[in-house]
Design a protein around this motif. Structure first.
Motif, PDB file in Angstrom:
ATOM      1  N   ARG A 165      -3.332 -38.393 -19.495  1.00 50.79           N
ATOM      2  CA  ARG A 165      -3.972 -37.420 -20.360  1.00 50.79           C
ATOM      3  C   ARG A 165      -4.497 -36.352 -19.607  1.00 50.79           C
ATOM      4  NH1 ARG A 165      -8.374 -40.192 -24.123  1.00 50.79           N
ATOM      5  NH2 ARG A 165      -9.306 -40.253 -22.159  1.00 50.79           N
TER       6      ARG A 165
ATOM      7  N   HIS B 279       7.360 -31.486 -26.574  1.00 45.61           N
ATOM      8  CA  HIS B 279       6.298 -32.285 -27.341  1.00 45.61           C
ATOM      9  C   HIS B 279       6.969 -33.661 -27.311  1.00 45.61           C
ATOM     10  CE1 HIS B 279       3.108 -33.211 -30.145  1.00 45.61           C
ATOM     11  NE2 HIS B 279       4.022 -34.145 -30.830  1.00 45.61           N
TER      12      HIS B 279
ATOM     13  N   ALA C  49      -9.986 -37.101 -25.797  1.00 47.15           N
ATOM     14  CA  ALA C  49     -11.248 -37.161 -24.934  1.00 47.15           C
ATOM     15  C   ALA C  49     -12.167 -35.870 -25.122  1.00 47.15           C
ATOM     16  CB  ALA C  49     -11.015 -37.447 -23.533  1.00 47.15           C
TER      17      ALA C  49
ATOM     18  N   HIS D 113      -1.674 -28.116 -28.699  1.00 48.95           N
ATOM     19  CA  HIS D 113      -0.622 -28.914 -28.067  1.00 48.95           C
ATOM     20  C   HIS D 113      -0.663 -30.354 -28.327  1.00 48.95           C
ATOM     21  CE1 HIS D 113      -1.071 -25.561 -24.782  1.00 48.95           C
ATOM     22  NE2 HIS D 113       0.395 -25.562 -25.067  1.00 48.95           N
ATOM     23  N   VAL D 114      -1.563 -30.945 -28.563  1.00 48.10           N
ATOM     24  CA  VAL D 114      -2.059 -32.393 -28.945  1.00 48.10           C
ATOM     25  C   VAL D 114      -1.038 -32.600 -30.164  1.00 48.10           C
ATOM     26  CG1 VAL D 114      -3.152 -34.086 -29.914  1.00 48.10           C
ATOM     27  CG2 VAL D 114      -4.066 -32.491 -28.134  1.00 48.10           C
TER      28      VAL D 114
ATOM     29  N   PHE E  99       3.955 -41.037 -22.797  1.00 43.76           N
ATOM     30  CA  PHE E  99       2.858 -41.825 -23.264  1.00 43.76           C
ATOM     31  C   PHE E  99       3.243 -43.133 -24.005  1.00 43.76           C
ATOM     32  CE2 PHE E  99       0.389 -38.101 -22.757  1.00 43.76           C
ATOM     33  CZ  PHE E  99      -0.775 -38.509 -22.355  1.00 43.76           C
ATOM     34  N   PHE E 100       4.387 -43.023 -24.825  1.00 46.40           N
ATOM     35  CA  PHE E 100       4.525 -44.063 -25.620  1.00 46.40           C
ATOM     36  C   PHE E 100       5.591 -44.793 -25.358  1.00 46.40           C
ATOM     37  CE2 PHE E 100       1.921 -40.924 -28.445  1.00 46.40           C
ATOM     38  CZ  PHE E 100       0.800 -41.491 -28.187  1.00 46.40           C
TER      39      PHE E 100
ATOM     40  N   HIS F 250     -13.572 -35.145 -16.964  1.00 48.42           N
ATOM     41  CA  HIS F 250     -15.055 -35.382 -17.311  1.00 48.42           C
ATOM     42  C   HIS F 250     -15.468 -36.756 -17.724  1.00 48.42           C
ATOM     43  CE1 HIS F 250     -14.757 -35.343 -21.505  1.00 48.42           C
ATOM     44  NE2 HIS F 250     -13.680 -34.735 -21.323  1.00 48.42           N
ATOM     45  N   LEU F 251     -14.402 -37.705 -17.775  1.00 43.79           N
ATOM     46  CA  LEU F 251     -14.923 -38.965 -18.389  1.00 43.79           C
ATOM     47  C   LEU F 251     -15.769 -40.056 -17.744  1.00 43.79           C
ATOM     48  CD1 LEU F 251     -11.591 -40.447 -20.210  1.00 43.79           C
ATOM     49  CD2 LEU F 251     -13.699 -39.317 -21.032  1.00 43.79           C
TER      50      LEU F 251
ATOM     51  N   PRO G  41       1.294 -37.286 -32.292  1.00 47.37           N
ATOM     52  CA  PRO G  41       0.393 -36.541 -31.372  1.00 47.37           C
ATOM     53  C   PRO G  41       0.491 -36.851 -29.961  1.00 47.37           C
ATOM     54  CG  PRO G  41      -0.933 -38.235 -32.268  1.00 47.37           C
ATOM     55  CD  PRO G  41       0.518 -38.589 -32.895  1.00 47.37           C
ATOM     56  N   VAL G  42       0.479 -35.946 -28.976  1.00 44.33           N
ATOM     57  CA  VAL G  42       0.501 -36.133 -27.717  1.00 44.33           C
ATOM     58  C   VAL G  42      -1.035 -36.166 -27.194  1.00 44.33           C
ATOM     59  CG1 VAL G  42       1.031 -35.316 -25.180  1.00 44.33           C
ATOM     60  CG2 VAL G  42       2.824 -35.202 -27.141  1.00 44.33           C
ATOM     61  N   PRO G  43      -1.510 -37.235 -26.328  1.00 43.70           N
ATOM     62  CA  PRO G  43      -2.814 -37.297 -25.839  1.00 43.70           C
ATOM     63  C   PRO G  43      -3.030 -36.376 -24.871  1.00 43.70           C
ATOM     64  CG  PRO G  43      -1.696 -39.545 -26.100  1.00 43.70           C
ATOM     65  CD  PRO G  43      -0.753 -38.579 -26.257  1.00 43.70           C
ATOM     66  N   LEU G  44      -3.981 -35.270 -24.855  1.00 35.29           N
ATOM     67  CA  LEU G  44      -4.563 -34.474 -23.982  1.00 35.29           C
ATOM     68  C   LEU G  44      -5.959 -34.140 -24.248  1.00 35.29           C
ATOM     69  CD1 LEU G  44      -1.415 -31.556 -24.522  1.00 35.29           C
ATOM     70  CD2 LEU G  44      -1.700 -33.289 -22.456  1.00 35.29           C
ATOM     71  N   ILE G  45      -6.524 -33.734 -22.966  1.00 33.77           N
ATOM     72  CA  ILE G  45      -7.847 -33.289 -23.025  1.00 33.77           C
ATOM     73  C   ILE G  45      -8.301 -32.208 -23.843  1.00 33.77           C
ATOM     74  CG2 ILE G  45     -10.080 -33.035 -21.656  1.00 33.77           C
ATOM     75  CD1 ILE G  45      -8.823 -34.896 -19.649  1.00 33.77           C
TER      76      ILE G  45
ATOM     77  N   ILE H   8      -9.563 -41.191 -28.776  1.00 36.08           N
ATOM     78  CA  ILE H   8      -8.724 -41.602 -27.670  1.00 36.08           C
ATOM     79  C   ILE H   8      -7.785 -40.660 -27.405  1.00 36.08           C
ATOM     80  CG2 ILE H   8      -6.914 -43.244 -27.700  1.00 36.08           C
ATOM     81  CD1 ILE H   8      -8.774 -45.267 -29.140  1.00 36.08           C
TER      82      ILE H   8
ATOM     83  N   THR I  25      -2.724 -32.643 -19.232  1.00 33.49           N
ATOM     84  CA  THR I  25      -3.517 -31.339 -19.874  1.00 33.49           C
ATOM     85  C   THR I  25      -3.318 -30.324 -19.060  1.00 33.49           C
ATOM     86  OG1 THR I  25      -5.346 -32.981 -20.687  1.00 33.49           O
ATOM     87  CG2 THR I  25      -5.913 -30.603 -20.159  1.00 33.49           C
TER      88      THR I  25
ATOM     89  N   PHE J 272      -3.196 -44.291 -19.042  1.00 39.17           N
ATOM     90  CA  PHE J 272      -3.144 -43.592 -20.008  1.00 39.17           C
ATOM     91  C   PHE J 272      -4.355 -42.345 -19.826  1.00 39.17           C
ATOM     92  CE2 PHE J 272      -5.027 -42.454 -24.312  1.00 39.17           C
ATOM     93  CZ  PHE J 272      -3.905 -42.305 -25.034  1.00 39.17           C
TER      94      PHE J 272
ATOM     95  N   LEU K 273       6.714 -35.246 -23.763  1.00 34.07           N
ATOM     96  CA  LEU K 273       5.486 -35.770 -23.617  1.00 34.07           C
ATOM     97  C   LEU K 273       5.072 -37.069 -24.443  1.00 34.07           C
ATOM     98  CD1 LEU K 273       3.587 -32.364 -23.307  1.00 34.07           C
ATOM     99  CD2 LEU K 273       4.714 -33.556 -21.625  1.00 34.07           C
ATOM    100  N   ALA K 274       5.300 -37.020 -25.539  1.00 34.36           N
ATOM    101  CA  ALA K 274       5.078 -38.220 -26.319  1.00 34.36           C
ATOM    102  C   ALA K 274       5.693 -39.459 -25.821  1.00 34.36           C
ATOM    103  CB  ALA K 274       5.459 -37.982 -27.856  1.00 34.36           C
TER     104      ALA K 274
END
Lengths: 312, 219
Positions: free
Chosen positions: A79, A92, B32, B171-172, A99-100, A279-280, B180-184, B29, A83, A75, A95-96
């Protein structure tokens, strides 16, 4: 091959020795933390410890815990990757869905032990079906770039990462219940190769391999790092079902794949104009920065092991 | 407030605090978020964060990346008709984020919006405002600024105005999408600006918009 408990104990000893070596080197050479090679090495070793602790916690919940851990890694990696990719509002739902739908599906297949589906789902089914969602939005601008980069993100962050926990489900005769050790072997060999390549490049490296991609990768460092990894892999063969010679051969492949991963991911970062994926993990950048070599090595390691050691 | 009143209010404060933390965790989440303080520092006291507006969750992100002690004293300025439209939104807007709710219909107003914001500033709060006035769905970096920022600056010239650029949030959660789409996302806080004595409105607003657009272009 030795028992699981002694092997895990041995793994702990290796981590302990690495941590002590790192601290001794820092004290002896640059106690103020100014030596980049020693600091990089110590940061990596700290990351191994963090990973070992997380794996131990995950294993308290059994294989499901390990799956949960790698779902989080995938995940976060996805992400970071998405990005930077080319996308538009029309993507959209694509991309969703990555992830899901794709991510949980892939890990379900891994956890259920449906190995062929886990091996084919992302490269075949997702590859063909995911662009349909974008196409239905009827926006042709940069269409190929958008769907291709999304597929890349899914392959790297979901498919490749999921082949690490998939090692746990391999049925190797005489190695039952020990497959956890393969994850340790994979990560240690690839990362030792990373550190050695970096240290030797800084020390005696002269000829850059791809100056436009990376100012730190040299032929001397790469060859030296691969040699170190092969020797380390031979010395760690007690973690695996391989003979010492086989472990060295496998380590050669892992070190080369790790190097390729580093190089390819560096090219993508350069193309996208960024130094780090994220940067996590504070001093390391993002998950992808730390795992790029392991991510490339993992699927090859999984499939080689499955092909040669798993009886059909 | 007396001691008894404070104790009676405790469950309410715990619930709003937990709700705020839950919303922040969800934002973390998904995105980030990373705060980049480039030219200003996270300090308490009255100040105005003004930001580009691409999503309804913009202020949540700014709020999330602020140090926890500052969150309670930082209030978004938001549209009353949107935030009081349902009980859940009203709870989030009024109770959790303690938004300064502005009526966008001049004919129905009982209070002057700039006056409401000044009251909050004078009470020691920081404000989050979106001077574009509505969500930017165009291809331009920023829409023309409304004059509220100018009136605030003219009446409280010693208050720092801090440009805040939010990247990627559009974009999220693009307009009209529910998942929503997870993006930084990154939230960049720039160097504060203040109004110069006798600075005309157009010049000041152009300067404020340029300071914000520069942050966006530098990313």
């Amino acid at each position: 091959m030795i028992g699981l408990a002694p092997a895990l104990f041995g793994l702990g000893v290796v981590l302990f020795l690495a941590a002590i070596l790192g601290q001794v080197l820092r004290e002896a050479i640059a106690p103020d933390g100014s030596h980049p090679v020693i600091e990089t090495m110590n940061a990596r070793i700290a990351a191994w410890w963090a990973f070992a602790v997380l794996m131990a916690l995950a294993l308290l919940a059994g294989k499901a815990g390990v799956i949960a851990l790698f779902v989080i890694v995938s995940f976060s990696a996805l992400r970071e990757f998405l990005t930077l990719t080319t996308k538009s509002v029309a993507d959209h739902w694509t991309l969703a869905a990555s992830f899901f739908l794709v991510l949980p599906a892939q890990y379900t297949f891994v956890a259920a032990g449906w190995t062929s589906l886990a091996a084919l789902f992302v490269p075949v089914h997702v590859f063909l079906l995911l662009p349909v969602i974008s196409a239905l939005q009827g926006r042709p601008e940069q269409f190929l770039a958008r769907v291709a980069e999304t597929q890349w993100a899914v392959m790297i962050s979901i498919y490749c990462v999921s082949s690490i926990p998939a090692l746990l489900w391999l049925q190797i005769p005489g190695f039952e219940g020990h497959t956890l050790l393969l994850i340790g072997f994979l990560i240690l060999v690839v990362q030792i190769s990373d550190i050695a390549q970096y240290a030797i490049s800084r020390g005696i490296g002269r000829r850059l391999i791809a100056p436009a991609l990376s100012g730190s990768k040299t032929w001397e460092g790469t060859v030296g790092g691969v040699v170190v990894a092969v020797l380390a892999g031979g010395a760690l063969s007690w973690l695996t079902p391989f003979t010492q010679l086989q472990a060295m051969g496998m380590s050669l492949v892992l070190a080369l794949m790790g190097f390729f991963g580093d190089l390819v991911m560096a090219a993508i970062k350069r193309d996208k104009g960024t130094r780090d994926w994220g940067h996590l993990i504070a001093p390391h950048g993002g998950f992808l920065d730390r795992l790029d070599s392991v991510i490339f090595a993992a699927p090859i390691f999984y499939h080689l092991t499955r092909f040669f050691w798993v009886t059909p | 407030m007396t001691g008894v009143e404070r104790i009676k209010a405790l469950p309410y404060r715990i619930v709003t605090k937990l709700a705020g933390d839950a919303i922040s965790l969800f934002a973390r989440i998904l995105t980030a978020p990373r705060a980049i303080w480039s030219g200003s520092d996270p300090l308490p006291g009255p100040r105005v964060y003004y930001s580009n507006h691409t999503s309804n969750a913009d202020f949540v992100l700014i709020w999330t990346v602020l140090p926890p002690v500052l969150r309670g004293r930082t209030r978004p300025v938001a549209a009353l008709d949107y935030w009081l439209a349902s009980p859940l939104r009203a709870f989030a807007g009024r109770d959790v984020f303690r938004a300064v709710l502005i009526d966008r219909r001049p004919e129905a107003r009982t209070e002057d919006p700039v006056g409401q914001m000044l009251t909050a500033l004078d009470a020691g709060s920081a404000l989050i405002i979106f001077p574009e006035g509505r969500r930017n769905t165009s291809d331009d970096a920023l829409l023309p600024f409304k004059s509220g920022l100018f009136h605030l600056a003219r009446q409280r010239p010693a208050v720092d105005l801090i440009p805040v650029w939010i990247s990627n949030l559009n974009h999220v959660m693009p307009r009209g999408k529910v998942i929503p789409v997870p993006l930084i996302c990154t939230v960049t806080f720039g160097a504060p600006i203040r109004i110069v004595p006798d600075e005309p409105k157009e010049i000041f607003l152009a300067r404020a918009a340029a300071a914000l657009a520069d942050l966006g272009a530098a990313r």
